[in-house]
Scaffold this motif. Structure first.
Motif, PDB file in Angstrom:
ATOM      1  N   HIS A   8      48.351  42.398  33.976  1.00 45.31           N
ATOM      2  CA  HIS A   8      48.327  42.130  35.412  1.00 45.31           C
ATOM      3  C   HIS A   8      49.674  42.525  36.000  1.00 45.31           C
ATOM      4  O   HIS A   8      50.709  42.054  35.525  1.00 45.31           O
ATOM      5  CB  HIS A   8      48.095  40.642  35.670  1.00 45.31           C
ATOM      6  CG  HIS A   8      46.726  40.157  35.285  1.00 45.31           C
ATOM      7  ND1 HIS A   8      46.399  39.847  33.990  1.00 45.31           N
ATOM      8  CD2 HIS A   8      45.600  39.960  36.015  1.00 45.31           C
ATOM      9  CE1 HIS A   8      45.119  39.460  33.942  1.00 45.31           C
ATOM     10  NE2 HIS A   8      44.612  39.518  35.145  1.00 45.31           N
ATOM     11  N   PRO A  13      48.040  35.013  40.436  1.00 48.36           N
ATOM     12  CA  PRO A  13      48.725  34.558  39.230  1.00 48.36           C
ATOM     13  C   PRO A  13      49.179  35.726  38.365  1.00 48.36           C
ATOM     14  O   PRO A  13      48.471  36.725  38.264  1.00 48.36           O
ATOM     15  CB  PRO A  13      47.655  33.731  38.492  1.00 48.36           C
ATOM     16  CG  PRO A  13      46.552  33.510  39.439  1.00 48.36           C
ATOM     17  CD  PRO A  13      46.636  34.583  40.458  1.00 48.36           C
ATOM     18  N   ARG A 319      40.916  48.550  36.927  1.00 47.01           N
ATOM     19  CA  ARG A 319      40.464  47.348  36.203  1.00 47.01           C
ATOM     20  C   ARG A 319      39.367  47.682  35.207  1.00 47.01           C
ATOM     21  O   ARG A 319      39.401  47.237  34.056  1.00 47.01           O
ATOM     22  CB  ARG A 319      39.962  46.310  37.219  1.00 47.01           C
ATOM     23  CG  ARG A 319      39.171  45.139  36.642  1.00 47.01           C
ATOM     24  CD  ARG A 319      40.029  44.230  35.818  1.00 47.01           C
ATOM     25  NE  ARG A 319      39.277  43.124  35.235  1.00 47.01           N
ATOM     26  CZ  ARG A 319      38.668  43.173  34.034  1.00 47.01           C
ATOM     27  NH1 ARG A 319      38.741  44.262  33.298  1.00 47.01           N
ATOM     28  NH2 ARG A 319      38.019  42.137  33.567  1.00 47.01           N
TER      29      ARG A 319
ATOM     30  N   VAL B  28      45.695  33.729  31.933  1.00 53.53           N
ATOM     31  CA  VAL B  28      45.295  33.444  33.313  1.00 53.53           C
ATOM     32  C   VAL B  28      44.722  34.711  33.954  1.00 53.53           C
ATOM     33  O   VAL B  28      45.431  35.711  34.104  1.00 53.53           O
ATOM     34  CB  VAL B  28      46.503  32.920  34.110  1.00 53.53           C
ATOM     35  CG1 VAL B  28      46.156  32.783  35.585  1.00 53.53           C
ATOM     36  CG2 VAL B  28      46.955  31.581  33.548  1.00 53.53           C
ATOM     37  N   LEU B  29      43.474  34.659  34.296  1.00 52.62           N
ATOM     38  CA  LEU B  29      42.841  35.781  35.000  1.00 52.62           C
ATOM     39  C   LEU B  29      43.196  35.743  36.483  1.00 52.62           C
ATOM     40  O   LEU B  29      43.400  34.661  37.053  1.00 52.62           O
ATOM     41  CB  LEU B  29      41.319  35.699  34.877  1.00 52.62           C
ATOM     42  CG  LEU B  29      40.690  36.071  33.532  1.00 52.62           C
ATOM     43  CD1 LEU B  29      39.231  35.630  33.498  1.00 52.62           C
ATOM     44  CD2 LEU B  29      40.784  37.576  33.298  1.00 52.62           C
ATOM     45  N   TYR B  30      43.247  36.908  37.084  1.00 57.92           N
ATOM     46  CA  TYR B  30      43.296  36.993  38.550  1.00 57.92           C
ATOM     47  C   TYR B  30      42.038  36.315  39.076  1.00 57.92           C
ATOM     48  O   TYR B  30      40.949  36.515  38.541  1.00 57.92           O
ATOM     49  CB  TYR B  30      43.328  38.466  38.944  1.00 57.92           C
ATOM     50  CG  TYR B  30      43.219  38.742  40.416  1.00 57.92           C
ATOM     51  CD1 TYR B  30      44.019  38.079  41.347  1.00 57.92           C
ATOM     52  CD2 TYR B  30      42.309  39.684  40.890  1.00 57.92           C
ATOM     53  CE1 TYR B  30      43.917  38.356  42.694  1.00 57.92           C
ATOM     54  CE2 TYR B  30      42.201  39.971  42.239  1.00 57.92           C
ATOM     55  CZ  TYR B  30      43.004  39.300  43.134  1.00 57.92           C
ATOM     56  OH  TYR B  30      42.893  39.576  44.482  1.00 57.92           O
ATOM     57  N   HIS B  31      42.178  35.497  40.108  1.00 61.34           N
ATOM     58  CA  HIS B  31      41.043  34.655  40.499  1.00 61.34           C
ATOM     59  C   HIS B  31      39.858  35.442  41.051  1.00 61.34           C
ATOM     60  O   HIS B  31      38.758  34.910  41.120  1.00 61.34           O
ATOM     61  CB  HIS B  31      41.464  33.523  41.420  1.00 61.34           C
ATOM     62  CG  HIS B  31      42.416  33.910  42.510  1.00 61.34           C
ATOM     63  ND1 HIS B  31      43.683  34.383  42.241  1.00 61.34           N
ATOM     64  CD2 HIS B  31      42.311  33.883  43.850  1.00 61.34           C
ATOM     65  CE1 HIS B  31      44.310  34.629  43.396  1.00 61.34           C
ATOM     66  NE2 HIS B  31      43.493  34.344  44.364  1.00 61.34           N
ATOM     67  N   ASP B  33      38.989  38.307  39.608  1.00 64.73           N
ATOM     68  CA  ASP B  33      38.474  39.112  38.510  1.00 64.73           C
ATOM     69  C   ASP B  33      36.995  38.749  38.287  1.00 64.73           C
ATOM     70  O   ASP B  33      36.625  37.574  38.338  1.00 64.73           O
ATOM     71  CB  ASP B  33      39.281  38.827  37.239  1.00 64.73           C
ATOM     72  CG  ASP B  33      38.996  39.868  36.167  1.00 64.73           C
ATOM     73  OD1 ASP B  33      39.797  40.813  36.058  1.00 64.73           O
ATOM     74  OD2 ASP B  33      37.973  39.755  35.463  1.00 64.73           O
ATOM     75  N   PRO B  34      36.162  39.762  38.020  1.00 65.74           N
ATOM     76  CA  PRO B  34      34.736  39.436  37.817  1.00 65.74           C
ATOM     77  C   PRO B  34      34.515  38.397  36.723  1.00 65.74           C
ATOM     78  O   PRO B  34      33.628  37.546  36.855  1.00 65.74           O
ATOM     79  CB  PRO B  34      34.112  40.785  37.426  1.00 65.74           C
ATOM     80  CG  PRO B  34      35.227  41.765  37.296  1.00 65.74           C
ATOM     81  CD  PRO B  34      36.401  41.204  38.001  1.00 65.74           C
ATOM     82  N   LEU B  35      35.335  38.428  35.679  1.00 63.95           N
ATOM     83  CA  LEU B  35      35.175  37.439  34.617  1.00 63.95           C
ATOM     84  C   LEU B  35      35.461  36.033  35.128  1.00 63.95           C
ATOM     85  O   LEU B  35      34.795  35.068  34.757  1.00 63.95           O
ATOM     86  CB  LEU B  35      36.111  37.752  33.438  1.00 63.95           C
ATOM     87  CG  LEU B  35      35.784  39.000  32.631  1.00 63.95           C
ATOM     88  CD1 LEU B  35      36.850  39.225  31.557  1.00 63.95           C
ATOM     89  CD2 LEU B  35      34.410  38.895  31.993  1.00 63.95           C
TER      90      LEU B  35
END
Lengths: 389, 389, 389, 389
Positions: A8, A13, A319, B28-31, B33-35
């Motif tokens: 990222h 975040p 991505r 921590v995923l980007y909020h 993010d599809p996941l």
């Protein structure tokens, strides 16, 4: 099913260190356990060092917008004259919050690709001598610019104006000290340059800000109350409610790692990475959104999407194809500007991100010599040295 | 330096499963993010199952008090007539919140060792036919009692009254369904029987509660807004701000583990553990604070400190000598009542806690045959079977 | 599907602390990274302190049986006269290993419910004055007894006999020092009282053992070689092959936690827990396998299954109904004896395990007053104090 | 103090996924717990899929050298005629092991920058018709070459020769199947392309290899025994000793992640990354050690250190300045060749590593246009697509 992303380079975040991630998995202590009370106090002390301040630090248990709202409702009463410095989206957001609590807002607005000039602040104050509160954003991330807080602080020196500064994006990445900038309430966020998960908002509060809150009977008994934390934590080492223990563990560790590396080293690192990133953009024929490098932030680089490439396509492509996550811009810049976050500031992350940005731009038809951006960044990275940390 | 505690039999934060702790340490995923969007949606769906509801579920990003405040400011306007059912400290807290937003509060108060009777609710409504909002607490933990929500719901059936229920302590440990109890806003907390870290507050909101909020223009653009979550998440799968990604991971896992074991099994388990605990107290000559077992909660047992033993000494001794953490009571019961939390409901934890409670009472001079409490608890645990989970 | 067990009171692998578990999840360093070399050296130094020795410590990268085999092949050559002290299954195992490499084995055998007497050793030496190597097991876990190593050491003092001691089960739980017992190669295991995962075998080697190995050209270039670790690690800080980095992290942490609490404290804790456990067995009418408490080990209690209860049924029932794992015995004792491990030595674990053992015995038809065992254990635990650690 | 490294492009241990790291931190189950027995069996089944085999798979509990030694001692008896194919250091190592157990070794040696030709194998067999066992290394990592196992298998088809193949470095990164290559014992390692921590060695064993071991009474009751695992695990789901539970968790997870992505996808990914890496070396003016790309491995690229740059200086500089870890070579190539490992095969890691390799070479005085290598790699990466995984 999508594959988990690899890196990222976002405005938050951000990617966390292994140690910080693991800290979040420690068994949850009862919040009044002596071990937790010590750890919590140490977390606040570490944050004070990172804020470079003698002011009190409290930690609101929510995203930074909670603390911004708390700062506004705690300092601004209906009818208060408020000067809002607006160089971007978050500056405008503070004005909206100030109006919502009845503040009489005077806006000092500059285009989002430029920054506030201290002389404009002086002029505004002369026009509105009854200003009680000023709001300012350090790094307005959507536009990637950094306002000159110390100079703005000089512009109001000697007045009784209380200043609320949004340092959410900048703390730990740009030099900042409340005292050096005349800031009374500085609001940070855990998930940016501090390198912790989202969900906590450290706030540095000056003595005269506390006095003003007590005087005006700022809210108590509310999630948006700052005074609750003074009454409970600062005065009695109590909590208004159960804090987010797991997140505190992570922030404690993140702050510890930052201080172990040295705040100065971290700031130097951000500057070096941002400098290399800007060099890469130049070599790739991409324009920065800020009008000059001098006002570009070290924590995020805002880049104009080139002719013929949709910013949304570019980010989705990065991505999906390469597991690299950059940030979109917001508001009026959405679709026109994309952003490269610089935390955690390290060449490995930057080079990987730049390389696959190059690859993606080429995939999408942009004419570019592969390696042009990375090469410029590498050339700019002459002084890097992990051993210095 | 104190040793890390071994077990918590507290009212929260409770001991978490290894899987839940580890979930908090995932990258921590980007909020957006599809996941993450999928995981977040799945978390809400799991919570709906645990709420046993068709109502919307949103997750406020803070401790449960945030969601209680949000419920009150979202449904109650200045001048609204509000009936507050008060059988303990948290019932009183809702009345305070209701008054703070200008509600005209009518209190139905019963002693803190008893519970609300539905006929009293009916009588109160006859006296105040213009009641718009009712507040009630399911399990008022300081007193260890459980109010009969379905019967209270029957008492207001057919009216237009909007009900706010605090199910913070009970969700996942006591049977509850908003529909079955006529509840419009039910507020839970992550760190109780749901078995996740503190810092999240799941809320189930009925359609007519949403309608009322829209009609009365409930707050938007605030950390205490429920409508922000409807506008953003429910309507567009957007977030008002970055959610607490790490805590969502943990809650997602905790809810998944709960459903894998089966909600019915969990509730049965809590009942069995609470029953065994009450039996132990009887054998140890300790009185429960609730006037009868019938109104005692399955999620926490409130016990009167025996003659000659200070509750504070007892809890400090247990913690320091044996690494066992029980809960104090609060408010008027502080110093007189201590509490044994029952999450995670399992015989190993209960027996260990009871045994060392016995040992500690003896250490402090209380006359007790060692094993009396544990023996009674073991005798009561005839039906336990881990394999059923 | 079976539920995950709650507590292990086994002879190993034992339940690990949260810190040790997390250590195993740290990113894997290249084994010649300066950070790893430091950590590895520190792990060896910590193990030296736990062995209470000035001898070299090397860590074989496998289960303890690897190191036992390595000790035997390194010290015993075909035709060597070997005295094997056999008070149980593992004692016999060493004799088998010794024969496999061509040793001429003389067995000193005592019943598995008793221990070796030093005078018998003296007598054996007089009968076989050409003994070159002696093997002995400190705690032979299947029978729960502890051999008097210092006294046995006295019996061979002044001779040239090289002693191999299996301290796998005991190190960190029973007092031991190679020097104090005249032991030349002491073999431990990570997954017992040291509190780390299985897969590592710390070995303390005396100078004269090294000399003997060099003299007899003990194996090199083999996984079972001790000399490889002397040549590589001790002499040049190199590894014969990539060590188990993740397990080393965990052992480093476990050894650190042990030393932070204090070796003396740990040993005292084991003694107190074992004493309480034995008291419980007495009150429950269960006979210990060892003929007297004086020879019963502090790290494991071996108990005779009562009339009418099959040991296998009992253990399966405990696991399936209550999530408690005890250990079976092995060899001739299989089916007749079950075992309660005492690591990590703490009252919470012991009491929980004893309580559910009581419950299970009753479930299976054994006549017992619930609480009898736990009561006796609690009565015996008067001196426990977590704060002392 | 050195900073923790950022990325490893090594020949192992390699960087692990977050899920694999976390798996190592799960609570340690008793190895005969039903949950662990299931997980262990599933791990073996997953490894069978990755070996693309119907042969039995057992997991030796140690580094791969343990399993290589076990293979040799299990198949080779004193006096057996053994053909050792040697194209590098590990090929020579197998010959040493074979001699140590009394094998009469015939070496087929080629220079370490080339590979074995099947016709040479045919010729050797004609010269030595009594060969019983053949040893071969798939990827001899110090030299970065890959031997043509299927063609070599063809060369001995129809004979009774038993083949031991070292696929430690290659399994999961290069196509391999024991049946397709006529391999009887294939030895892998957890810490290479399988993506798990070091400390486990999966071994695929053919039926006729088992028969041969039984016939020749291969070692039993030893850490180096393969038959122990057949007798215990394969025949009775028992263990010869406690396996490394934590490492098995990690390997189970790593194998699961690999299969979820698809073995074919993984192999394609390695090929793409290796291809891009070789392109970069060309553009940077660096020569590969293998004589042609056709024989260069996809799991590691061996590169000649350029004139004027010491390999040791280069690697130390990369580690200290930029937190990037490459591998040295070994044996005769030490100091002359450095190696870039390709696991986990992903463009982000490769590009970061190449970029900082460029930067480091320039720092050390090597003439290079910054971006040359990365540009060539990016140009070669046209087909990459994370979404395909």
């Amino acid at each position: 099913m999508a594959r988990w992303p690899r890196i990222h380079l976002t405005t938050g975040p951000v990617d966390l260190s292994p140690g910080v991630l693991q800290a979040a998995a420690k068994p949850v202590l009862y919040h009044y356990d002596p071990l937790f009370l010590d750890l919590y106090a140490e977390t606040c002390a570490r944050l004070q060092q990172i804020f470079t301040t003698g002011h009190d630090v409290v930690i609101l248990q929510g995203e930074a917008v909670l603390a911004l709202e708390a700062a506004v409702v705690s300092l601004i009463s209906p009818g208060d004259q408020v000067l809002c410095l607006i160089s971007g989206l978050y500056g405008r957001g503070l004005a909206t919050l100030a109006r919502a609590v009845g503040g009489v807002v005077h806006e000092l607005v500059v285009p989002s690709n430029s920054v506030i000039h201290p002389d404009d602040v002086r002029r505004a104050l002369r026009r509105h001598p009854d200003i009680r509160v000023m709001t300012v954003v350090h790094v307005d991330t959507p536009s990637g610019t950094v306002n000159p807080l110390p100079q703005i602080g000089d512009a109001i020196a000697g007045t009784e104006i209380l200043t609320i500064a949004d340092v959410v994006a900048s703390l730990g990445g740009e030099p900042f000290s409340p005292e050096a900038s005349g800031v009374d309430i500085a609001v940070a966020g855990s998930q940016k340059c501090l390198g912790a998960p989202p969900g906590l908002a450290p706030v540095a509060v000056s003595p005269r800000a506390w006095q003003a809150m007590v005087r005006k009977e700022a809210p108590r008994g509310s999630y948006c109350s700052l005074l609750d934390w003074k009454d409970a934590w600062l005065d009695h080492h109590r909590f208004p409610y159960a804090p987010s223990v797991s997140l505190i563990y992570a922030l404690h560790e993140a702050a510890g790692e930052l201080l172990a590396e040295g705040l100065e080293n971290r700031l130097t690192g951000f500057a070096a990475i941002a400098n290399a990133c800007r060099a890469a953009m130049g070599s790739m024929g991409l324009a920065l959104w800020p009008t000059s490098n001098a006002i570009a932030s070290n924590v995020v680089t805002a880049v104009c999407a080139p002719e013929g490439v949709l910013e949304a396509d570019l980010l989705a492509h990065l991505r999906r194809r390469y597991g690299v996550v950059l940030s979109r811009s917001e508001g009026e810049l959405a679709g026109r500007v994309f952003r490269i976050g610089h935390a955690p500031a390290h060449p490995t992350t930057l080079i990987a991100g730049l390389g696959l940005l190059e690859r993606s731009l080429i995939d999408l038809g942009y004419a570019l010599t592969p390696g042009a951006g990375v090469g410029a960044a590498l050339a700019a990275l002459t002084g890097w040295n992990d051993s210095a940390f």
